[in-house]
Enzyme design. Structure first.
Site, PDB file in Angstrom:
ATOM      1  N   ASP A 422       3.277  -8.997   0.516  1.00 51.91           N
ATOM      2  CA  ASP A 422       2.362  -9.099  -0.615  1.00 51.91           C
ATOM      3  C   ASP A 422       2.368 -10.504  -1.209  1.00 51.91           C
ATOM      4  OD1 ASP A 422       0.677  -7.725  -2.696  1.00 51.91           O
ATOM      5  OD2 ASP A 422       2.313  -8.390  -3.988  1.00 51.91           O
ATOM      6  N   GLU A 475      -0.613 -10.963   3.267  1.00 53.65           N
ATOM      7  CA  GLU A 475      -1.743 -10.968   2.342  1.00 53.65           C
ATOM      8  C   GLU A 475      -1.856 -12.403   1.824  1.00 53.65           C
ATOM      9  OE1 GLU A 475      -3.376  -9.145  -1.869  1.00 53.65           O
ATOM     10  OE2 GLU A 475      -1.253  -9.515  -1.547  1.00 53.65           O
TER      11      GLU A 475
END
Length: 759
Positions: A422, A475
């Site tokens: 993330d 990401e």
């Protein structure tokens, strides 16, 4: 506990002059700030005798049983007891500790002496950790049940080890000592900053925390950074646990190690376990989630962060216990069972992993030992202003080790098949979401976070070497070069990255009225200019269905029939575009309401005759087509797998292209983004013959209008679109059609791809 009746006889000895420790040592011990309580407590030889000391602040009496003889301790001060033994060479003993519980006689607790045991960490373990290279850190830090054979019998207990290099003292607290840590003080091992203690009789499943006497003078009670299990939030204690799980996924793990997921099919449903079907445990999810994923043909499930987090509204992205699956849904072994069941059904498991930042909860990692330990000391690098969180100090060896080992832990201990990392962009840029003057440059004056780059490279290189066949997905929302390039070629080493550009352009386009889409045709072609610069995942994730963004259904214009047609077409476009596809829960059937972690998916929409049911049936069929057609995935990362038929038909609002497989197969994909039917559309094709309609998103089976080509088109030798053959076909409004040649009529010859469009 036992009464005093039947105790061994007492033995009296002249007290040693060494009975009382030095005043400075005693004061530090009583304050909970002694770096080596083992040097005071336990058994110590002096010339011809031995002194045993114990710190039991709530005891009324203490005795040592040696060879059947009971030696009663003298109470020195504030719960510190001591006794002299008239000999040296003490082999073993047990303590008898009496507590006043209001009865006629004290209750006696029989136990081995915690301060009799050698350190449970070896020199090599400590060296590797200080160098940042202990790949199995979870095996030495944290809480570990242990059993020791001693002359007086077997001793069972738990060893505790925690890194707190700047602490003045560390105590163990829990139910076992009524959350008063004075009697259970840890020792620091050399200059490593690791504090350690073995506590006999500590129960498996027992709760604990560390009381940290910080360098800033603040005493705080902390969860174990390496805890393998926790209390159910909002409670915050760590829990001792062991695994007795027997895996049954050998076939899956063997297959995984032999494959590269970049060149395999990957159709992923992204799931938030707590809200997919609220109230289900890991064990119940093992049945229901596995059945659902298999029924609808997905190859993988990606779970929003599973690691323990205190605030449900963070969706798991503010982690406090990186080594513990959330206890909201069950035990670590029950999470293993969920992964195992998915593997046995042929489903890969990816979990979201959050090494970018962590929350500021006073009982967790922040300022753990009274200093900036896990976070960077400079707030211009150590705090993430947007999220109100701390940023890890990626340049510190022990912090990097904590994170790299954590990645390995999930892959090896829980058999997960991949990590979706993330907020990578926030790690890579020192000025990420910071005002002018609110950040510090790197040593070269740039804004790149060189320490984070080194960490990501180390993490990727380590996990891919240790666990062949796993996938790491970034990401990463910027144009940072080489995200999926191997580390030995200077890249970050990820297997794949999310294609945020494709997602933004595509969602912007489909949100427009079909009448106006001709003027924005470039939004649907631009992604092919860079489609093979990285290994991409095409995400329609949880982030796109919250905070007022709406849903796929809500983005579509028109009545329900047109909305459903638009959703079906968009999903078929996502599946056909180069890259692996990811879809968040509920979007696979066109959920109308935005997602909220506080309620479940709107399953009521799945009436068999509803538009939602039609979308889900199409997803099931499309996943089957996808996995069985190598043209849709085997060349996802190379131009050999793609060729435009016509990228520039903005007048008709039509896009068309060919997908090629590494087996020579081909699939023709055509999309009519207009709201009108094209009843005589001529499409260029590689050769003449019958082309079977593999997918028609307007099919009546999917609650479409049923407009189509009766299952096939006939291509003739009339050149079109720069191709030697062509076929006239019907294109339903807001539709996607996929065609494959009938193999018996015409062998497929792979052709070189055409250049991407410039317009």
């Amino acid at each position: 506990m036992a009464k005093t009746k039947g105790l061994p006889k007492d033995t009296a000895v002249t007290p040693s002059p060494h009975l009382r420790p030095h005043t400075a040592d005693l004061n530090r011990l009583l304050a909970g700030e002694h770096h080596d309580p083992h040097s005071i407590l336990g058994a110590h030889e002096y010339d011809d005798h031995t002194v045993i000391r114990a710190y039991r602040p709530h005891a009324t009496e203490v005795a040592a049983v040696v060879g059947g003889e009971r030696h009663v301790f003298t109470h020195l001060e504030a719960g510190v007891f001591a006794v002299t033994l008239p000999f040296t060479g003490l082999i073993d003993y047990r303590l008898e500790v009496g507590y006043d519980h209001g009865g006629d006689q004290p209750h006696i607790h029989h136990t081995a002496d915690a301060y009799r045991f050698l350190p449970t960490l070896g020199e090599m373990d400590l060296h590797l950790f200080s160098e940042g290279r202990h790949e199995r850190l979870w095996e030495v830090l944290g809480a570990h049940p242990r059993t020791f054979e001693t002359p007086d019998g077997v001793v069972e207990g738990v060893s505790f080890a925690v890194w707190a290099p700047n602490a003045n003292g560390v105590q163990l607290i829990g139910d076992f000592n009524h959350w008063d840590g004075n009697e259970a003080q840890l020792r620091v091992l050399g200059s490593t900053g690791v504090w350690e203690l073995f506590w006999p009789d500590f129960p498996v499943d027992g709760l604990y925390k560390f009381r940290i006497h910080g360098a800033d003078g603040v005493v705080s009670e902390r969860a174990d950074p390496m805890a393998f299990a926790t209390e159910v939030p909002p409670q915050t204690a760590s829990r001792v646990t062991t695994s007795s799980y027997t895996w049954n996924d050998d076939a899956w793990m063997t297959q995984r190690a032999a494959q590269n997921p970049v060149f395999e099919p990957m159709s992923t449903l992204e799931v938030h376990l707590m809200s997919w079907r609220p109230g289900l445990s890991y064990v119940e999810l093992a049945d229901q989630l596995t059945e659902y994923i298999v029924e609808h043909g997905f190859t993988h499930v990606e779970m929003l962060p599973v690691a323990e987090h205190p605030f449900g509204g963070s969706w798991g992205y503010q982690v406090t216990s990186y080594y513990a699956p959330t206890s909201r849904l069950g035990t670590p072994d029950e999470f293993r069972y969920l992964v195992d069941r998915l593997h046995q059904a042929g489903i890969g498991v990816i979990v979201d992993w959050v090494p970018a930042h962590f929350p500021k909860d006073a009982w967790a990692l922040g300022r753990f030992d009274g200093t900036a330990l896990y976070e960077h000391a400079d707030p211009r690098r150590g705090e993430q202003l947007d999220w109100g969180t701390y940023v890890f100090d990626f340049g510190r060896a022990e912090v990097r080790n904590f994170l790299v080992a954590n990645a390995l832990y999930w892959l090896q201990e829980f058999h997960v098949d991949g990590l979706r990392v993330d907020a990578v962009a926030s790690m890579l840029y020192l000025d990420y979401s910071r005002p002018e003057g609110g950040w510090t440059p790197n040593i070269y004056g740039g804004r790149e976070n060189l320490e984070a780059v080194q960490f990501l490279q180390e993490m990727n290189a380590t996990v891919h070497k240790a666990s062949p066949g796993i996938v790491t997905i970034a990401e990463e929302s910027t144009s940072w070069p080489g995200v999926t390039r191997p580390t030995n070629l200077g890249g970050l080493g990820f297997s794949m990255k999310w294609n945020m550009g494709w997602m933004n352009d595509t969602l912007a386009f489909i949100s427009r009225d079909p009448i106006h889409r001709s003027y924005h045709h470039h939004e649907m072609t631009f992604s092919m200019l860079y489609a093979f610069s990285e290994n991409y995942v095409l995400p329609i994730s949880h982030d796109e269905v919250v905070h007022g963004k709406g849903t796929l259904w809500g983005r579509m214009l028109g009545d329900d029939h047109r909305k459903a047609a638009g959703v079906r077409q968009l999903l078929a476009y996502q599946w056909a575009h180069p890259g692996k596809q990811l879809l968040f829960q509920g979007q696979e059937f066109g959920q109308r309401a935005e997602w909220s972690e506080e309620r479940g998916v709107d399953w009521y929409q799945l009436d068999e005759n509803s538009y939602s049911g039609g979308i889900l049936r199409m997803i099931s069929d499309m996943n089957g087509i996808y996995t069985s057609h190598r043209a849709l995935w085997s060349h996802d990362t190379s131009p050999e797998g793609y060729s435009w038929i016509d990228a520039n038909d903005s007048t008709n609002n039509v896009l068309s292209f060919l997908r090629y497989g590494d087996d020579g197969s081909v699939l023709a994909c055509v999309f009519n983004f207009s709201g009108s039917e094209h009843s005589q559309y001529r499409l260029g094709l590689p050769h003449a013959g019958t082309w079977r309609e593999v997918l028609n998103t307007d099919a009546a089976d999917y609650n479409g209008a049923g407009i189509g080509n009766y299952g096939a088109v006939q291509a003739t030798d009339e050149p079109w679109h720069g191709r030697p053959a062509s076929a006239v076909m019907v294109l339903p409004p807001l539709s996607a059609l996929w065609f494959e040649p009938v193999a018996a009529e015409a062998p497929v010859v792979q052709e070189p791809p055409t250049a991407p469009p410039l317009s």
